[in-house]
Scaffold this motif. Structure first.
Motif, PDB file in Angstrom:
ATOM      1  N   ARG A  79     -18.327  14.527  46.021  1.00  0.00           N
ATOM      2  CA  ARG A  79     -19.555  14.599  46.809  1.00  0.00           C
ATOM      3  C   ARG A  79     -20.035  13.222  47.246  1.00  0.00           C
ATOM      4  NH1 ARG A  79     -20.613  18.735  42.996  1.00  0.00           N
ATOM      5  NH2 ARG A  79     -21.667  17.279  41.601  1.00  0.00           N
ATOM      6  N   HIS A  80     -19.634  12.193  46.522  1.00  0.00           N
ATOM      7  CA  HIS A  80     -20.076  10.835  46.836  1.00  0.00           C
ATOM      8  C   HIS A  80     -18.851   9.930  46.987  1.00  0.00           C
ATOM      9  CE1 HIS A  80     -24.122  12.155  45.862  1.00  0.00           C
ATOM     10  NE2 HIS A  80     -23.681  12.593  44.699  1.00  0.00           N
ATOM     11  N   PRO A  81     -18.115  10.081  48.067  1.00  0.00           N
ATOM     12  CA  PRO A  81     -16.870   9.313  48.244  1.00  0.00           C
ATOM     13  C   PRO A  81     -17.082   7.810  48.308  1.00  0.00           C
ATOM     14  CG  PRO A  81     -17.502  10.427  50.292  1.00  0.00           C
ATOM     15  CD  PRO A  81     -18.393  10.964  49.217  1.00  0.00           C
ATOM     16  N   GLU A  82     -18.317   7.373  48.565  1.00  0.00           N
ATOM     17  CA  GLU A  82     -18.587   5.940  48.593  1.00  0.00           C
ATOM     18  C   GLU A  82     -18.390   5.293  47.222  1.00  0.00           C
ATOM     19  OE1 GLU A  82     -22.442   8.195  47.940  1.00  0.00           O
ATOM     20  OE2 GLU A  82     -20.700   8.350  49.265  1.00  0.00           O
ATOM     21  N   ALA A  83     -18.361   6.116  46.149  1.00  0.00           N
ATOM     22  CA  ALA A  83     -18.123   5.597  44.803  1.00  0.00           C
ATOM     23  C   ALA A  83     -16.678   5.777  44.361  1.00  0.00           C
ATOM     24  CB  ALA A  83     -19.055   6.282  43.801  1.00  0.00           C
ATOM     25  N   ASN A  84     -15.871   6.424  45.194  1.00  0.00           N
ATOM     26  CA  ASN A  84     -14.463   6.661  44.866  1.00  0.00           C
ATOM     27  C   ASN A  84     -13.618   5.588  45.549  1.00  0.00           C
ATOM     28  OD1 ASN A  84     -12.149   7.902  43.878  1.00  0.00           O
ATOM     29  ND2 ASN A  84     -12.019   9.342  45.585  1.00  0.00           N
ATOM     30  N   VAL A  85     -13.647   4.386  44.982  1.00  0.00           N
ATOM     31  CA  VAL A  85     -13.084   3.217  45.654  1.00  0.00           C
ATOM     32  C   VAL A  85     -12.233   2.405  44.685  1.00  0.00           C
ATOM     33  CG1 VAL A  85     -14.936   2.998  47.350  1.00  0.00           C
ATOM     34  CG2 VAL A  85     -15.182   1.906  45.118  1.00  0.00           C
ATOM     35  N   LEU A  86     -11.466   1.464  45.254  1.00  0.00           N
ATOM     36  CA  LEU A  86     -10.769   0.459  44.458  1.00  0.00           C
ATOM     37  C   LEU A  86     -10.745  -0.852  45.237  1.00  0.00           C
ATOM     38  CD1 LEU A  86      -7.702  -0.019  45.768  1.00  0.00           C
ATOM     39  CD2 LEU A  86      -7.189   2.049  44.512  1.00  0.00           C
ATOM     40  N   MET A  87     -10.483  -1.940  44.518  1.00  0.00           N
ATOM     41  CA  MET A  87     -10.439  -3.255  45.139  1.00  0.00           C
ATOM     42  C   MET A  87      -9.037  -3.511  45.688  1.00  0.00           C
ATOM     43  SD  MET A  87     -12.145  -6.029  45.871  1.00  0.00           S
ATOM     44  CE  MET A  87     -13.512  -6.338  44.737  1.00  0.00           C
ATOM     45  N   ARG A  88      -8.986  -3.884  46.987  1.00  0.00           N
ATOM     46  CA  ARG A  88      -7.712  -4.192  47.627  1.00  0.00           C
ATOM     47  C   ARG A  88      -7.973  -5.264  48.674  1.00  0.00           C
ATOM     48  NH1 ARG A  88      -4.430  -1.431  51.820  1.00  0.00           N
ATOM     49  NH2 ARG A  88      -2.253  -1.971  51.368  1.00  0.00           N
ATOM     50  N   TRP A  89      -7.202  -6.347  48.602  1.00  0.00           N
ATOM     51  CA  TRP A  89      -7.404  -7.489  49.499  1.00  0.00           C
ATOM     52  C   TRP A  89      -8.858  -7.964  49.476  1.00  0.00           C
ATOM     53  CZ3 TRP A  89      -2.958  -9.461  50.176  1.00  0.00           C
ATOM     54  CH2 TRP A  89      -1.838  -8.690  50.442  1.00  0.00           C
TER      55      TRP A  89
END
Length: 296
Positions: A79-89
């Motif tokens: 529901r909150h894809p803005e928190a489904n992240v990872l660090m890349r570049w």
């Protein structure tokens, strides 16, 4: 001429050899200076405890608080894809799928327990029953050392000298996530850590604790449910005994804002405080949870 020696500061002796997890930890973390941020929420657990008992009575399947937290987290990240992240570049990249990783205590071959992981991919697309069954299968395989990929990875890591472990982990993380290279062709697992990690402090008898981020996993969101405890609560204006759990969270402040974290934690708390409304009835006469009811 008598030789003079400097006075001893502390009475020390060498520690026993580090286990596999501790060896990885020594190679992972440097001096403090990381972006970890922390939060905690208090969750009323009377309905969740009753839900778990009814679910077990109905299905005969083991379901725990950890399962509920992990599934609620997967649904919240959908529901909150803005928190489904990872660090890349050096910038956030959104994941298209939600994976949940649970830390598992694995009996050691020499009698010393170790920590490892069990991950369920696309956890947000599964019903609660399917998620619990999949997670139980993964945990059983890991504890019994039947997961060939994990065991092969442990054997390989044991061959790396301790002073090279940090470099090896950073290189693996760089290839896996920064370059985004699938390494299954060389026997490495696919997305082994997922979007969010859950570790149960309650199973250790702890009421609360704050778990450290593990940089090489690129998991920016860690959840640690504590033990369910009985304490006075206010209910309908009266002071009564209640069941309460502290859910703590560690997140990478470079990637996830505090407002996003608050929304995810509110969703998880709401699911735990109303599991029947979230996943359907788990009573012997109900059918929602066992029939695979999804979060809307």
């Amino acid at each position: 001429m008598r030789r003079r020696t400097l006075p001893v500061h502390l009475d020390l002796q060498p520690a026993p050899p580090a286990g596999a997890f501790r060896k990885l930890a020594l190679g992972t973390w440097r001096s403090p200076g990381d972006p970890s941020a922390y939060a905690a929420v208090e969750v009323r657990m009377e309905r969740a405890v009753a839900f778990l008992e009814a679910f077990r009575a109905r299905t005969g399947q083991r379901l725990t608080v950890t399962h509920l937290v992990a599934k609620a987290a997967a649904d919240a990240l959908r529901r909150h894809p803005e928190a489904n992240v990872l660090m890349r570049w050096n910038r956030p990249w959104r994941r298209k799928e939600v994976g949940v990783c649970v830390l598992v205590v694995q009996p050691g071959e020499t009698g010393r327990a170790d920590l490892t992981t069990a991950t369920v991919h696309r956890a947000d697309s599964l019903s609660l029953v399917a998620f619990a069954e999949t997670m139980a299968s993964r945990i059983a395989a890991v504890r019994a050392r039947r997961d060939a990929v994990i065991e092969r990875g442990k054997r390989r890591s044991s061959l790396i000298p301790g002073f090279l472990m940090g470099w090896a982990l950073r290189m693996l993380s760089f290839v896996w996530f920064t370059l985004n290279v699938d390494l299954r062709w060389v026997g490495m697992p696919w997305d082994p850590f997922g979007s969010v990690a859950v570790t149960s402090l309650g199973s250790l008898g702890l009421e609360r604790g704050y778990v450290a981020l593990v940089p090489y996993t690129r998991v920016p969101f860690l959840l640690a449910p504590g033990a369910v405890r009985t304490e006075p609560v206010v209910d309908a204006g009266a002071l009564v005994p209640g069941q309460v759990m502290t859910l703590t969270c560690t997140w990478d402040a470079r990637l996830i804002g505090m407002e996003d974290v608050a929304r995810v934690l509110r969703d998880i708390g709401a699911a735990l405080e109303d599991p029947e409304g979230t996943w359907g009835s788990a009573s012997p006469d109900g059918g929602g949870a066992a029939s695979g009811a999804e979060v809307g």
